[in-house]
Design a protein around this motif. Sequence first.
Motif, short mmCIF file in Angstrom:
data_model
loop_
_atom_site.label_atom_id
_atom_site.label_comp_id
_atom_site.label_asym_id
_atom_site.label_seq_id
_atom_site.Cartn_x
_atom_site.Cartn_y
_atom_site.Cartn_z
N HIS A 121 0.85 -1.20 0.00
CA HIS A 121 0.00 0.00 0.00
C HIS A 121 0.88 1.25 0.00
CE1 HIS A 121 -2.82 3.10 1.48
NE2 HIS A 121 -3.68 2.40 0.76
N ASP A 137 -3.34 1.94 -4.16
CA ASP A 137 -4.33 2.11 -3.09
C ASP A 137 -4.98 0.76 -2.80
OD1 ASP A 137 -6.52 1.73 -4.82
OD2 ASP A 137 -6.83 3.87 -5.14
N SER A 138 -5.88 0.75 -1.82
CA SER A 138 -6.37 -0.53 -1.32
C SER A 138 -7.10 -1.33 -2.39
CB SER A 138 -7.28 -0.31 -0.11
OG SER A 138 -8.36 0.53 -0.44
N ASN A 226 -12.85 0.69 3.82
CA ASN A 226 -12.15 0.53 5.09
C ASN A 226 -13.12 0.00 6.14
OD1 ASN A 226 -10.68 2.26 3.41
ND2 ASN A 226 -9.61 3.19 5.13
N HIS A 317 -5.82 11.16 9.48
CA HIS A 317 -6.33 12.34 8.76
C HIS A 317 -6.97 13.36 9.68
CE1 HIS A 317 -5.65 9.45 5.50
NE2 HIS A 317 -5.24 10.55 4.89
N GLU A 342 -10.78 11.84 3.94
CA GLU A 342 -10.96 11.40 5.32
C GLU A 342 -10.64 12.53 6.30
OE1 GLU A 342 -8.71 7.84 6.07
OE2 GLU A 342 -9.67 6.78 4.43
N THR A 357 -5.87 8.59 -2.33
CA THR A 357 -4.41 8.53 -2.44
C THR A 357 -3.98 8.52 -3.91
OG1 THR A 357 -4.65 6.13 -2.16
CG2 THR A 357 -3.92 7.37 -0.25
P1 13P Z 1 -6.98 4.03 -0.12
O1 13P Z 1 -8.31 3.37 -0.30
O2 13P Z 1 -6.84 5.28 -0.92
O3 13P Z 1 -5.88 3.08 -0.34
O4 13P Z 1 -6.88 4.55 1.37
C1 13P Z 1 -6.85 3.65 2.38
C2 13P Z 1 -6.68 4.32 3.63
O5 13P Z 1 -6.50 3.66 4.61
C3 13P Z 1 -6.80 5.77 3.70
O6 13P Z 1 -6.61 6.19 4.99
#
Ligand code: 13P
Length: 458
Positions: A121, A137-138, A226, A317, A342, A357
């Motif tokens: 990540h 990103d995730s 998340n 954040h 966030e 991101t």
């Molecule tokens: P992404 O989904 O952009 O990877 O963000 C994950 C995350 O934990 C942001 O705080």
Amino acid sequence: MTAHSITVRQPSPAEAPPSVGPPIDASVDRTLKLIAAGSASGSSCAPALDSAPWMLDAGPAGSLPEPGYGPGASQDDPLPGAAPRQGELPASYREATEEELHERIRSAKTELGDRVVVLGHFYQRDEVVAHADFVGDSFQLAKAARTRPRAEAIVFCGVHFMAETADLLSTPEQSVILPNLAAGCSMADMADLDSVTDCWEQLEEIYGTAPDAAGRAPVIPVTYMNSSAALKGFVGRHGGIVCTSSNAAQVLEWAFERGQRVLFFPDQHLGRNTAKAMGIPLEQMPLWNPRKPLGGSTEEELMQATVLLWHGFCSVHKRFTVAQIEKARADFPDVHVMVHPECPMPVVDAADSSGSTDFIVKAIEAAPAGSTFAIGTEINLVQRLAAQYPQHTIFCLDPVICPCSTMYRIHPGYLAWALESLLDGEIVNQITVSEDVAEPARLALERMLSVVPAGAGR
Ligand code: 13P
Ligand code: SF4
């Protein structure tokens, strides 16, 4: 600007160890050590950040009397009692030098070849990113795993919900490994299945269960990526959908075509920022606090609601402030302030732009040389971007180094252990979503993909 491209990184076998290679210029770990040694100015939010994360593990090597998320932005958040803990890492990894670990990882990866894919990540430390086949990103990373169907193991250097999503989207033959089981996410942990189910039952009592004349359900549940697979399964079973920070607005539009209102969890800030940008008044967005009756609102307030926001937040954040933005503008009049959604609403409102991101990475890639960016997101990504784009001035809005506590738990020691265990025929720290949860969770993910196909622009 596309939102779903991905950095594919294939380190050459001859790549230098981190102590001499270019990633070190970006390394937050190295910066923290220099600060601790008094050789660099700056400060961190926790002195323990310059020691190895296995000090936090359970077992004889563990020295943490009270389990918690550990040093970093989530250090003061309460860890749920049922949160997984990492057992003792074997001494040969704890005692190895940085260079030895780098070499062991490189050599294990070479020997494993196509049998393994390592995902990293954007918020991972540089010493881990150096070994990732894909960095992103995730959601990009979960999909990236699919591009290597021959890989029998997916080593996910990220946090728990990301590994679960990779398990949902990978083939049944593939094993997903989270190198450190304590790498959860404090925001994802702020909503659990019991409290969301309890909220849902209260909402059903107030709104009923019958659709309106237009066929719209009283409430559509929307969960941010998340969140646990259990919650993705919950929304799948209740006509709901998953969103990411790059498609939240399109997903909310989908939900309003099918429902009169939305229950959005776990991140109140992403929900509020997105709904506000869609023109929904703040007074129609009550906060649902699971510890209070009716979430802390009156029945009348809930009847006026268009988006019910769960009482969750990201401690990384939450650190960004309007005062930091004002200082950046005073110091650099041409600065472009870019923050993650966030961040709290006043911060997003005061910034020049906000996005996921990947949005941040793409904006920097596309900027003309000599641009100045103040960024409101996790320090590992910001510091890496600053090193990758020396033609720009890039800095983090927060002057204090305070990484994500849980991303920090993945250290090269655990990556080396996971890879060498695979070589020995052992799968450690496997993340598996049970089939009763996986089926509705996939449905909720597929609904998202039907709204915003993978790879579509923002
Ligand atoms: P992404 O989904 O952009 O990877 O963000 C994950 C995350 O934990 C942001 O705080
Ligand atoms: Fe969770 Fe925030 Fe860390 Fe992302 S940065 S993994 S939302 S705590």
